[in-house]
Write an enzyme that holds these catalytic residues in place. Structure first.
Site, mmCIF file in Angstrom:
data_model
loop_
_atom_site.group_PDB
_atom_site.id
_atom_site.type_symbol
_atom_site.label_atom_id
_atom_site.label_comp_id
_atom_site.label_asym_id
_atom_site.label_seq_id
_atom_site.Cartn_x
_atom_site.Cartn_y
_atom_site.Cartn_z
ATOM 1 N N ASP A 1 0.856 -1.176 0.000
ATOM 2 C CA ASP A 1 0.000 0.000 0.000
ATOM 3 C C ASP A 1 0.904 1.242 0.000
ATOM 4 O O ASP A 1 2.128 1.159 0.117
ATOM 5 C CB ASP A 1 -0.955 -0.026 1.205
ATOM 6 C CG ASP A 1 -2.204 0.797 0.950
ATOM 7 O OD1 ASP A 1 -3.261 0.491 1.538
ATOM 8 O OD2 ASP A 1 -2.139 1.741 0.132
ATOM 9 N N GLU B 1 -10.709 6.836 4.124
ATOM 10 C CA GLU B 1 -9.713 6.240 5.007
ATOM 11 C C GLU B 1 -9.821 6.770 6.439
ATOM 12 O O GLU B 1 -10.922 6.980 6.939
ATOM 13 C CB GLU B 1 -8.313 6.434 4.404
ATOM 14 C CG GLU B 1 -8.203 5.819 3.002
ATOM 15 C CD GLU B 1 -6.783 5.713 2.509
ATOM 16 O OE1 GLU B 1 -6.519 6.066 1.358
ATOM 17 O OE2 GLU B 1 -5.923 5.241 3.277
HETATM 18 C C1 GLC Z 1 -4.417 4.233 -0.112
HETATM 19 C C2 GLC Z 1 -5.322 3.074 0.240
HETATM 20 C C3 GLC Z 1 -5.404 2.026 -0.845
HETATM 21 C C4 GLC Z 1 -5.218 2.665 -2.202
HETATM 22 C C5 GLC Z 1 -3.813 3.229 -2.269
HETATM 23 C C6 GLC Z 1 -3.561 3.959 -3.589
HETATM 24 O O1 GLC Z 1 -3.702 4.645 1.017
HETATM 25 O O2 GLC Z 1 -5.063 2.409 1.472
HETATM 26 O O3 GLC Z 1 -6.686 1.398 -0.707
HETATM 27 O O4 GLC Z 1 -5.408 1.696 -3.222
HETATM 28 O O5 GLC Z 1 -3.527 4.098 -1.198
HETATM 29 O O6 GLC Z 1 -4.368 5.086 -3.677
#
Ligand code: GLC
Length: 599
Positions: free
Chosen positions: A297, A490
């Protein structure tokens, strides 16, 4: 000398197989997928291999030539990381320009571009925005969810991009979590069904078919089980529970041939998942047989204990194949190269990661068709796509109360008064991950608000009036109050209090004060504590985060569609009941899992 000859052999074969790709098994040019991958791997330098494992957000490229200079294998658009010309053509032009740099490298290995198309191609203005997954789960209709994913794939494909960081198959167990709406529901069964459906929708029967894109099941594992619903927190449960609740969706996704999985920020009993070799390699790759590649991530490896270099060593050795760096890519590349040269990261681990990535790029047909197929670009935001999204909205709505059969509302009333801050706000009804990372307010893209949908539906003789606070309802025949949450994504959505706001409650009270029947529509990414809002409303519908096609809400409230939506979350009476989940002992929610009324 012998090695050199072998390499030459593969170079000849490889270049042939790329040029006159044949499916005729008798043809001498047919190479198996593994042979193609091995032939490319055999030619790659360490820099080229490490480049393939590096993913950079487009906004952090110091210069676009760095794609070529550092052999970058992947770019992404994080939430809101859009071209200045945020139109389908603007995206396709940007993608093709980036790809052209990758194809200027020695081996011409195409770029794999990833984006969070999690409820439609939601960064792109004009794309159709579907209900977020909590609503898609409430449809309880896997074939509809598959169709929605197929449409999203077509819209993503129309911008050249071939990889979505979706489906999120979190199993949210505590609604205080800001990402509750990204999951399908609180138990594995709904997640298994929808995970399989979405992966099939995105990836199609074959990854190299026109319109197919790479799916990414996320976030492995236990993201929805953190203590207190804290985003990126600690999931303190035993392994049996981790497997029975949070891992089953991945088994379904792997069965559906998902070819990328994203690791999760959270910890499991104090151990950060991104450094957990047991879960990432022994369980996911060896036991569950995941053959695709594992992507980290966003800056997640940076959260591991130790300095950045040790973070890289720990995460790559744990089983991460591609790192979503996504900023300091030169530092990442240099550190990983040094770790390999010092044999702290074995070359066998690098080769395994690169083979997994190359295999997916071959399966996607990226070597043969690296640029945008512009025949798909006009499909973005098409009316036929919107019709499917409208049907998703219809089927996602859950009717929680309908006293005296107040609903469906007649289309030919003399006057309907509408109120609430969420009634005429497209950004609010789309929620987070829409045009920007956190979402926004107002006309952020093309769509129909609930107020507009009501006006579109009633008879010409019906007068529809609106006041955000509910005043002025006297004399109307019916009141509709649309309340709920404002957008978040988030951790910004983590809440300790999920009570309906005073502003929203007052709008209902004022509307009811006019002595008319009142329907309350809740726009939210999760169940909220309703309290008086429920008791003073004659009818109440949970509409979740419906997206751009507000017309689907009108279809239900005016009776053109008899509501079929069912809760995939137990609805708590009070904050004190949270977490409350189907299967708990002394289970006493306001509305149970699976609840939903029909006319
Ligand atoms: C974010 C999220 C993830 C996402 C990634 C790219 O922090 O946790 O779900 O796909 O970054 O945007």
């Amino acid at each position: 000398m012998k090695i050199f000859l072998v390499v030459i052999f593969f170079v000849v074969i490889f270049s042939q197989s790329c040029k006159n790709q044949t499916t005729d098994p008798s043809s001498p040019n047919t190479l198996s997928l593994d042979q193609k991958v091995d032939s490319v791997l055999a030619l790659m330098t360490l820099d080229e291999k490490i480049g393939q494992m590096t993913q950079v957000d487009r906004s952090f490229l110091e210069k676009e030539e760095d794609i070529k200079n550092y052999f970058l294998g992947s770019l992404l658009s994080g939430g809101g990381s859009s071209p200045s010309n945020n139109s389908p053509a603007g995206w396709a032009d940007m993608y093709d320009r980036y790809q052209s740099f990758a194809l200027q490298t020695r081996l011409k290995i195409p770029l794999l571009y990833g984006i969070d198309a999690v409820h439609g191609h939601n960064n792109v203005k004009g794309a159709v925005i579907f209900p977020h997954n909590i609503g898609m789960g409430a449809t309880n209709n896997p074939s509809l969810v598959e169709e929605a994913a197929r449409i999203t794939a077509a819209e993503v494909y129309g911008t050249g991009i071939r990889w979505t960081f979706s489906p999120c198959i979190a199993v949210p167990r505590d609604e205080r979590w800001g990402r509750t709406y990204e999951g399908f529901g609180e138990i594995p069964e709904i997640t298994e069904a929808m995970s399989e459906a979405m992966v099939k929708g995105y990836q199609g029967n074959k990854l190299d078919l026109p319109g197919s894109i790479l799916a990414c099941a996320k976030h492995f594992v236990g993201d929805g089980g953190t203590e207190g619903g804290k985003d990126q927190g600690d999931t303190k449960i035993n392994e049996a529970t981790l497997r029975s609740i949070h891992m089953k969706g991945y088994i379904s996704a792997i069965k559906a041939r998902v070819k990328s999985i994203m690791a999760s920020y959270n910890s499991w009993n104090g151990s950060k998942i991104h450094g957990n070799k047991y879960l990432l390699t022994e369980v996911l790759k060896n036991e569950l047989g995941f053959k695709g590649f594992l992507v980290s991530d966003w800056e997640a490896i940076d959260q591991l204990p130790g300095d950045y270099k040790s973070d890289i060593e720990t995460s790559i050795n744990a089983g991460i194949d591609m790192v979503m760096v996504p900023r300091k890519y030169k530092e990442f590349l240099a550190n990983l190269k040094s770790l390999v040269n010092d044999n702290k990261v074995p070359i066998s681990r690098i080769n395994d990661a690169v083979k997994r990535i190359l295999k997916v790029k071959f399966e996607l047909g990226l070597f043969e068709k690296p640029y945008t197929d512009r025949t798909f670009t006009p499909l973005i935001g098409s009316s036929s796509h919107r019709e499917v999204a409208r049907d998703c909205v219809r089927q996602s709505l859950v009717l929680l109360k309908n006293e005296n059969n107040s609903l469906p509302i007649s289309k030919s009333l003399k006057r309907i008064h509408v109120a609430g801050k969420n009634a005429n706000n497209l950004g609010y009804q789309c929620g987070g991950w829409t045009i920007s990372w956190q979402g926004g307010s107002g006309d952020i893209t093309t769509g129909t608000t609930i107020l507009q949908a009501i006006k579109n539906t009633v008879s010409l003789a019906t007068n529809v009036t609106y006041s955000i606070d509910g005043l002025g309802a006297e004399g109307a025949d019916f009141g509709i109050v649309v309340i709920g949450e404002t957008p978040y994504a988030e951790g910004n959505g983590d809440r300790s209090d999920l009570n309906i706001s005073q502003e929203d409650l007052l709008a209902i009270v004022k509307m009811k004060g006019a002595g008319i029947p009142v329907l309350t529509i809740l726009i939210s990414g999760r169940p909220m504590i309703l309290g008086q809002a429920l008791s003073i409303s004659d009818a109440l519908i949970s509409a979740w985060l419906p997206g751009t096609e507000g017309q689907g809400v009108a279809d239900v409230i005016f009776g053109d569609y008899n509501p079929t939506g069912r809760l995939t979350h137990s609805w708590p009476r009070t904050m004190g009941q949270i977490p409350i989940n189907y299967g708990d002992s002394n289970y006493d929610p306001l509305f149970p899992y699976g609840f939903g009324l029909s006319y």
